[in-house]
Design a protein around this motif. Structure first.
Motif, PDB file in Angstrom:
ATOM      1  N   ALA A  22     121.001  20.665   9.391  1.00  0.00           N
ATOM      2  CA  ALA A  22     120.908  19.322   9.577  1.00  0.00           C
ATOM      3  C   ALA A  22     120.994  19.062  11.206  1.00  0.00           C
ATOM      4  O   ALA A  22     121.769  19.808  11.865  1.00  0.00           O
ATOM      5  CB  ALA A  22     122.141  18.760   8.843  1.00  0.00           C
ATOM      6  N   ALA A  23     120.222  18.329  11.761  1.00  0.00           N
ATOM      7  CA  ALA A  23     120.219  17.731  13.048  1.00  0.00           C
ATOM      8  C   ALA A  23     120.871  16.591  13.247  1.00  0.00           C
ATOM      9  O   ALA A  23     120.793  15.667  12.347  1.00  0.00           O
ATOM     10  CB  ALA A  23     118.821  17.591  13.824  1.00  0.00           C
ATOM     11  N   SER A  24     121.703  16.795  14.214  1.00  0.00           N
ATOM     12  CA  SER A  24     122.587  15.435  14.536  1.00  0.00           C
ATOM     13  C   SER A  24     122.788  15.025  15.875  1.00  0.00           C
ATOM     14  O   SER A  24     122.447  15.960  16.842  1.00  0.00           O
ATOM     15  CB  SER A  24     124.194  15.563  13.991  1.00  0.00           C
ATOM     16  OG  SER A  24     124.609  16.703  14.794  1.00  0.00           O
ATOM     17  N   ALA A  32     109.333  19.065  15.193  1.00  0.00           N
ATOM     18  CA  ALA A  32     108.970  20.212  14.173  1.00  0.00           C
ATOM     19  C   ALA A  32     110.401  20.650  13.913  1.00  0.00           C
ATOM     20  O   ALA A  32     111.524  20.584  14.702  1.00  0.00           O
ATOM     21  CB  ALA A  32     108.106  21.098  15.053  1.00  0.00           C
ATOM     22  N   MET A  33     110.657  21.308  12.810  1.00  0.00           N
ATOM     23  CA  MET A  33     111.809  22.107  12.387  1.00  0.00           C
ATOM     24  C   MET A  33     111.375  23.227  11.818  1.00  0.00           C
ATOM     25  O   MET A  33     110.424  23.288  11.190  1.00  0.00           O
ATOM     26  CB  MET A  33     112.663  21.201  11.453  1.00  0.00           C
ATOM     27  CG  MET A  33     113.182  19.873  12.005  1.00  0.00           C
ATOM     28  SD  MET A  33     114.525  19.199  11.041  1.00  0.00           S
ATOM     29  CE  MET A  33     115.940  19.884  11.531  1.00  0.00           C
ATOM     30  N   GLY A  34     112.216  24.431  11.886  1.00  0.00           N
ATOM     31  CA  GLY A  34     111.823  25.715  11.215  1.00  0.00           C
ATOM     32  C   GLY A  34     112.934  26.807  11.083  1.00  0.00           C
ATOM     33  O   GLY A  34     114.218  26.454  11.772  1.00  0.00           O
ATOM     34  N   SER A  68     110.734  23.194   3.535  1.00  0.00           N
ATOM     35  CA  SER A  68     110.795  21.710   3.231  1.00  0.00           C
ATOM     36  C   SER A  68     111.606  20.876   4.182  1.00  0.00           C
ATOM     37  O   SER A  68     112.590  21.610   4.766  1.00  0.00           O
ATOM     38  CB  SER A  68     111.166  21.519   1.743  1.00  0.00           C
ATOM     39  OG  SER A  68     112.616  21.649   1.559  1.00  0.00           O
ATOM     40  N   ARG A  69     111.341  19.539   4.342  1.00  0.00           N
ATOM     41  CA  ARG A  69     112.052  18.737   5.185  1.00  0.00           C
ATOM     42  C   ARG A  69     112.303  17.309   4.645  1.00  0.00           C
ATOM     43  O   ARG A  69     111.571  17.012   3.916  1.00  0.00           O
ATOM     44  CB  ARG A  69     111.189  18.549   6.389  1.00  0.00           C
ATOM     45  CG  ARG A  69     111.350  19.432   7.570  1.00  0.00           C
ATOM     46  CD  ARG A  69     110.426  19.262   8.769  1.00  0.00           C
ATOM     47  NE  ARG A  69     110.961  17.931   9.391  1.00  0.00           N
ATOM     48  CZ  ARG A  69     110.422  17.496  10.644  1.00  0.00           C
ATOM     49  NH1 ARG A  69     109.236  18.068  10.989  1.00  0.00           N
ATOM     50  NH2 ARG A  69     110.568  16.446  11.222  1.00  0.00           N
ATOM     51  N   ASP A  70     113.699  17.051   4.781  1.00  0.00           N
ATOM     52  CA  ASP A  70     114.276  15.685   4.395  1.00  0.00           C
ATOM     53  C   ASP A  70     114.146  14.730   5.796  1.00  0.00           C
ATOM     54  O   ASP A  70     115.273  14.943   6.380  1.00  0.00           O
ATOM     55  CB  ASP A  70     115.380  15.609   3.624  1.00  0.00           C
ATOM     56  CG  ASP A  70     115.938  14.320   3.288  1.00  0.00           C
ATOM     57  OD1 ASP A  70     115.488  13.278   3.644  1.00  0.00           O
ATOM     58  OD2 ASP A  70     116.684  14.301   2.038  1.00  0.00           O
ATOM     59  N   ASN A  74     117.115  14.188   8.645  1.00  0.00           N
ATOM     60  CA  ASN A  74     117.191  15.283   9.662  1.00  0.00           C
ATOM     61  C   ASN A  74     117.498  16.542   9.299  1.00  0.00           C
ATOM     62  O   ASN A  74     118.104  17.186  10.163  1.00  0.00           O
ATOM     63  CB  ASN A  74     117.960  14.607  11.077  1.00  0.00           C
ATOM     64  CG  ASN A  74     117.240  13.288  11.594  1.00  0.00           C
ATOM     65  OD1 ASN A  74     116.108  13.078  11.363  1.00  0.00           O
ATOM     66  ND2 ASN A  74     118.227  12.671  12.405  1.00  0.00           N
ATOM     67  N   THR A  75     116.881  17.088   8.032  1.00  0.00           N
ATOM     68  CA  THR A  75     117.316  18.100   7.513  1.00  0.00           C
ATOM     69  C   THR A  75     116.262  19.031   7.174  1.00  0.00           C
ATOM     70  O   THR A  75     115.308  18.468   6.743  1.00  0.00           O
ATOM     71  CB  THR A  75     118.179  17.840   6.336  1.00  0.00           C
ATOM     72  OG1 THR A  75     119.466  17.132   6.785  1.00  0.00           O
ATOM     73  CG2 THR A  75     118.703  19.412   5.922  1.00  0.00           C
TER      74      THR A  75
END
Length: 120
Positions: A22-24, A32-34, A68-70, A74-75
């Protein structure tokens, strides 16, 4: 901006684990997230990454792992199935984020790493 990863642990070969990150903080947008991983004595390598328009997997995990992303939370998640001993590594969450503020620059952020051990 912080990334908080969770979900690692010890699992037997053939088992499954699900990692979360989780990004905060003061976030304007996430490009992008990975996930990356680093095994002892080896370089850090891409596991999976997801942008708004594409998804990429490392060759060694294709068909076994799913990212997968939510966006609302931000997860990013990494579902790991059919785990093998060679998947043993520290898994790091990564995100390319534009913080809130006057600048339009984006930066890479890293989570603290979570250990995944696949062993009988």
């Amino acid at each position: 901006v912080q990334l908080q990863a969770s979900g690692g642990g010890l699992v037997q070969p053939g088992g499954s684990l699900r990692l979360s990150c989780a990004a905060s903080g003061s976030i304007f947008s996430i490009n992008a997230m990975g996930w990356y991983r680093q095994a002892p004595g080896k370089q850090r390598e891409l596991v999976a990454a997801k942008t708004t328009s594409s998804t990429n997997y490392g060759d060694s995990v294709k068909g076994r792992f799913t990212i997968s992303r939510d966006n609302a939370k931000n997860t990013v998640y990494l579902q790991m199935n059919s785990l093998k001993p060679e998947d043993t590594a520290v898994y790091y969450c990564n995100a390319n984020i534009r913080p809130r503020g006057w600048s339009s620059a984006s930066y890479d952020y890293w989570g603290q790493g979570t250990q995944v051990t696949v062993s009988s």
